[in-house]
Design a protein around this motif. Structure first.
Motif, PDB file in Angstrom:
ATOM      1  N   THR A 132       0.839  -1.202   0.000  1.00  0.00           N
ATOM      2  CA  THR A 132       0.000   0.000   0.000  1.00  0.00           C
ATOM      3  C   THR A 132       0.878   1.257   0.000  1.00  0.00           C
ATOM      4  O   THR A 132       0.606   2.227  -0.711  1.00  0.00           O
ATOM      5  N   ILE A 133       1.921   1.194   0.792  1.00  0.00           N
ATOM      6  CA  ILE A 133       2.842   2.344   0.839  1.00  0.00           C
ATOM      7  C   ILE A 133       3.437   2.595  -0.542  1.00  0.00           C
ATOM      8  O   ILE A 133       3.445   3.724  -1.037  1.00  0.00           O
ATOM      9  N   PHE A 134       3.882   1.518  -1.171  1.00  0.00           N
ATOM     10  CA  PHE A 134       4.579   1.679  -2.448  1.00  0.00           C
ATOM     11  C   PHE A 134       3.626   2.181  -3.541  1.00  0.00           C
ATOM     12  O   PHE A 134       3.979   3.066  -4.323  1.00  0.00           O
ATOM     13  N   ARG A 135       2.429   1.650  -3.557  1.00  0.00           N
ATOM     14  CA  ARG A 135       1.450   2.124  -4.559  1.00  0.00           C
ATOM     15  C   ARG A 135       1.107   3.594  -4.331  1.00  0.00           C
ATOM     16  O   ARG A 135       0.979   4.377  -5.283  1.00  0.00           O
ATOM     17  N   THR A 136       0.951   3.970  -3.091  1.00  0.00           N
ATOM     18  CA  THR A 136       0.629   5.367  -2.792  1.00  0.00           C
ATOM     19  C   THR A 136       1.802   6.273  -3.174  1.00  0.00           C
ATOM     20  O   THR A 136       1.605   7.367  -3.715  1.00  0.00           O
ATOM     21  N   MET A 137       3.000   5.796  -2.920  1.00  0.00           N
ATOM     22  CA  MET A 137       4.176   6.592  -3.288  1.00  0.00           C
ATOM     23  C   MET A 137       4.258   6.795  -4.803  1.00  0.00           C
ATOM     24  O   MET A 137       4.556   7.895  -5.276  1.00  0.00           O
ATOM     25  N   ALA A 184       4.140  10.367  -6.689  1.00  0.00           N
ATOM     26  CA  ALA A 184       5.209  10.817  -7.585  1.00  0.00           C
ATOM     27  C   ALA A 184       4.627  11.404  -8.865  1.00  0.00           C
ATOM     28  O   ALA A 184       5.153  12.361  -9.424  1.00  0.00           O
ATOM     29  N   LYS A 185       3.503  10.847  -9.317  1.00  0.00           N
ATOM     30  CA  LYS A 185       2.892  11.316 -10.567  1.00  0.00           C
ATOM     31  C   LYS A 185       2.269  12.698 -10.428  1.00  0.00           C
ATOM     32  O   LYS A 185       2.176  13.430 -11.408  1.00  0.00           O
ATOM     33  N   CYS A 186       1.762  13.008  -9.238  1.00  0.00           N
ATOM     34  CA  CYS A 186       0.990  14.254  -9.130  1.00  0.00           C
ATOM     35  C   CYS A 186       1.604  15.273  -8.164  1.00  0.00           C
ATOM     36  O   CYS A 186       0.984  16.279  -7.845  1.00  0.00           O
ATOM     37  N   GLY A 187       2.821  15.027  -7.730  1.00  0.00           N
ATOM     38  CA  GLY A 187       3.514  16.048  -6.935  1.00  0.00           C
ATOM     39  C   GLY A 187       3.112  16.093  -5.473  1.00  0.00           C
ATOM     40  O   GLY A 187       3.323  17.102  -4.793  1.00  0.00           O
ATOM     41  N   GLN A 228      22.376  12.095   1.474  1.00  0.00           N
ATOM     42  CA  GLN A 228      23.715  12.028   0.880  1.00  0.00           C
ATOM     43  C   GLN A 228      23.710  11.238  -0.433  1.00  0.00           C
ATOM     44  O   GLN A 228      24.538  11.477  -1.304  1.00  0.00           O
ATOM     45  N   ARG A 229      22.751  10.315  -0.555  1.00  0.00           N
ATOM     46  CA  ARG A 229      22.613   9.598  -1.830  1.00  0.00           C
ATOM     47  C   ARG A 229      21.934  10.463  -2.884  1.00  0.00           C
ATOM     48  O   ARG A 229      21.794  10.070  -4.031  1.00  0.00           O
ATOM     49  N   GLY A 230      21.437  11.622  -2.475  1.00  0.00           N
ATOM     50  CA  GLY A 230      20.756  12.510  -3.420  1.00  0.00           C
ATOM     51  C   GLY A 230      19.258  12.309  -3.457  1.00  0.00           C
ATOM     52  O   GLY A 230      18.570  12.877  -4.308  1.00  0.00           O
ATOM     53  N   ALA A 231      18.721  11.536  -2.521  1.00  0.00           N
ATOM     54  CA  ALA A 231      17.267  11.320  -2.479  1.00  0.00           C
ATOM     55  C   ALA A 231      16.570  12.603  -2.048  1.00  0.00           C
ATOM     56  O   ALA A 231      17.141  13.418  -1.325  1.00  0.00           O
ATOM     57  N   ARG A 232      15.329  12.752  -2.485  1.00  0.00           N
ATOM     58  CA  ARG A 232      14.515  13.872  -2.012  1.00  0.00           C
ATOM     59  C   ARG A 232      13.926  13.466  -0.667  1.00  0.00           C
ATOM     60  O   ARG A 232      12.785  13.024  -0.565  1.00  0.00           O
ATOM     61  N   THR A 275       9.479   9.311  -5.401  1.00  0.00           N
ATOM     62  CA  THR A 275       8.736  10.365  -4.703  1.00  0.00           C
ATOM     63  C   THR A 275       9.587  10.992  -3.595  1.00  0.00           C
ATOM     64  O   THR A 275      10.545  10.383  -3.114  1.00  0.00           O
ATOM     65  N   ALA A 276       9.203  12.191  -3.221  1.00  0.00           N
ATOM     66  CA  ALA A 276       9.840  12.834  -2.073  1.00  0.00           C
ATOM     67  C   ALA A 276       9.226  12.268  -0.794  1.00  0.00           C
ATOM     68  O   ALA A 276       8.025  12.020  -0.736  1.00  0.00           O
ATOM     69  N   VAL A 277      10.069  12.059   0.212  1.00  0.00           N
ATOM     70  CA  VAL A 277       9.597  11.486   1.482  1.00  0.00           C
ATOM     71  C   VAL A 277      10.046  12.380   2.633  1.00  0.00           C
ATOM     72  O   VAL A 277      11.195  12.822   2.683  1.00  0.00           O
ATOM     73  N   TYR A 278       9.107  12.621   3.531  1.00  0.00           N
ATOM     74  CA  TYR A 278       9.351  13.444   4.718  1.00  0.00           C
ATOM     75  C   TYR A 278       9.089  12.573   5.940  1.00  0.00           C
ATOM     76  O   TYR A 278       7.978  12.064   6.120  1.00  0.00           O
TER      77      TYR A 278
END
Ligand code: ZN
Length: 462
Positions: A166-171, A175-178, A255-259, A234-237
């Motif tokens: 569920t997490i991955f599908r939501t992510m 990602a598609k809609c910002g 450091q890996r450059g992830a958002r 996707t960006a993750v907070y």
């Protein structure tokens, strides 16, 4: 050019600059910043000896939130008044999708909670707990309505927790809609086993709330969430980072450059696991999730704020009265409502420990409590800075005002303070939200209904 209000004699402090200038306000916005602004007929606010900074933004709060058969003790009026006293002029609260509901229903429910009560400006995140209907397709609609952040839980199995699929599908959809994905990162299933074992062994006092949720399980879940986010694009907070393990996971992802972004909350910078040594049932005052940690984690969190490994300080404000709410768990820590009061104390405590404590500059303080939250959550530059065209959300901050935090004097509608007796230096003296005065010389002069919904922009890489 005529201004309705001019703030004079103060030192403007933004996330990047410190300079002496006047601010001219017309209507709800800052019209000009400069020297010798024409006074004709304007109301003058004298900020001599004070910092003039953008209003605080608390992106993690739970007002009027249902939990375990009760509701958090502050609603959108009392919570907003307390926030304003502390220098916070905007917040983003969590609307909850209960199982089977549409996301639209969740947002509508929270709009109703705020209607007519709001004093400061507010936005909503949406907690997603169930994708069994059309919810994935609703996410782009939420983004269009200005609800641009979705929260997912890796903790609380059977209540809020969603599985990795569920997490991955939501992510992927986010990602598609910002939309920005926010994650409560603790390994819920492992914690559930530890909790059941503690209860079976008769370990029922508040302290076991902390001992059954070890920091390693926060670190594991944080790394997992960030990894899934990178693959989904996707960006993750990460909300409420409490410990070295989770902080290191956020840092490694960045450091890996992830958002990747991380917040901590003010209580994790000031309190530690020894709070549970308080006599009797007093430890229940400190039952929130993730729990308080051994004291050495505090230095790691302060250091992360200095080095930008964490970008935001919020509160997770979710107050429950000691008498009548926390005592639901008098004989069993698993029944104690999770949460603590902090919306009023965030700025003064961070200023005291951060700026007076010599850890970082006043600019970094503004960045952590206002500018970064505005940028990450799609409110900048309308909010989070002082510039022509920005909302006139302004705090006149007296850097030398000394106070002692106490439940006797705070404005949150709750019968205790987590920070009782702590001395602070630096306080909000006068507070404006969109040009209207909410706090004048430390007194509330606003009214319910003044606050407005903030339609936020999609996430943009910062
Ligand atoms: Zn929370």
């Amino acid at each position: 050019m005529n201004f309705e209000t001019i703030i004079k004699n103060g030192t403007i402090v933004t996330a990047t600059d410190t300079f002496a200038a006047e601010i001219g306000i017309t209507g709800e916005t800052i019209a000009a910043i400069g020297r010798g602004l024409p006074v004709d007929g304007a109301r003058i606010i004298d900020a001599a000896g004070c910092m003039v900074m953008p209003g605080g933004i608390d992106v993690h709060t739970h007002l009027d939130m249902p939990f375990g058969g009760t509701f958090s003790a502050d609603d959108f009026e009392s919570g907003h008044i307390a926030a304003a006293y502390g220098g916070t002029t905007a917040h983003v609260d969590f609307s909850i999708q209960f199982k089977g509901q549409s996301l639209h229903t969740a947002i509508e429910t929270w709009h109703k909670k705020a209607a007519g009560k709001a004093v400061i400006d507010y936005g909503f995140h949406c907690i997603v707990t169930d994708l069994s209907g059309n919810q994935l397709n609703e996410i782009p609609e939420l983004v269009k309505q200005g609800v641009t952040s979705i929260k997912l839980f890796l903790a609380y199995p059977g209540v809020f927790m969603v599985d990795d699929a569920t997490i991955f599908r939501t992510m992927q959809q986010a990602a598609k809609c910002g939309a920005l994905i926010m994650v409560h990162a603790e390994n819920g299933p492992a914690i559930d086993i530890l909790v059941k074992q503690a209860v079976a062994a008769g370990q029922l006092s508040p302290k076991f709330h902390a001992l059954t949720r070890p920091p390693e399980l926060e670190g594991e879940a944080t790394a997992r969430a960030l990894t899934l986010g990178e693959i989904a694009g996707t960006a993750v907070y990460i909300v409420h980072v409490t410990c070295q393990q989770a902080k290191d996971a956020v840092r490694a992802a960045r450091q890996r450059g992830a958002r990747a972004h991380g917040e901590t909350c003010i209580q994790y910078l000031y309190l530690d696991i020894t709070s549970f040594d308080a006599p009797g049932f007093e430890g229940a005052k400190y039952v929130f999730t993730p729990p308080l940690r051994p004291k050495w984690h505090q230095a790691e969190l302060w250091d992360a704020l200095v080095k930008d490994d964490l970008q935001v300080v919020s509160t997770d404000h979710c107050p429950f009265n000691f008498k009548g709410q926390k005592d639901l768990g008098k004989d069993d820590f698993t029944k104690i409502p999770n949460g603590g009061p902090a919306i009023e104390d965030r700025l003064t405590l961070l200023y005291t420990g951060g700026v007076h404590g010599g850890r970082f500059s006043a600019n970094r303080f503004v960045d952590l409590v206002s500018t970064k939250p505005a940028k990450i959550f799609g409110m900048y530059p309308r909010k989070g800075t002082l510039a022509p065209g920005s909302d006139a959300d302004i705090v006149i901050w007296d850097p030398n005002e000394e106070r002692t935090i106490s439940a006797r004097t705070h404005h949150m509608r709750v019968d205790y303070s987590m920070f009782e007796g702590i001395r602070t230096k630096g306080a909000a003296k006068t507070v404006l939200c969109r040009g209207k005065t909410l706090i004048e010389n430390s007194k509330f002069v606003g009214r319910a209904g003044m606050g407005k919904f903030i339609a936020r922009a999609p996430y943009s890489n910062i």
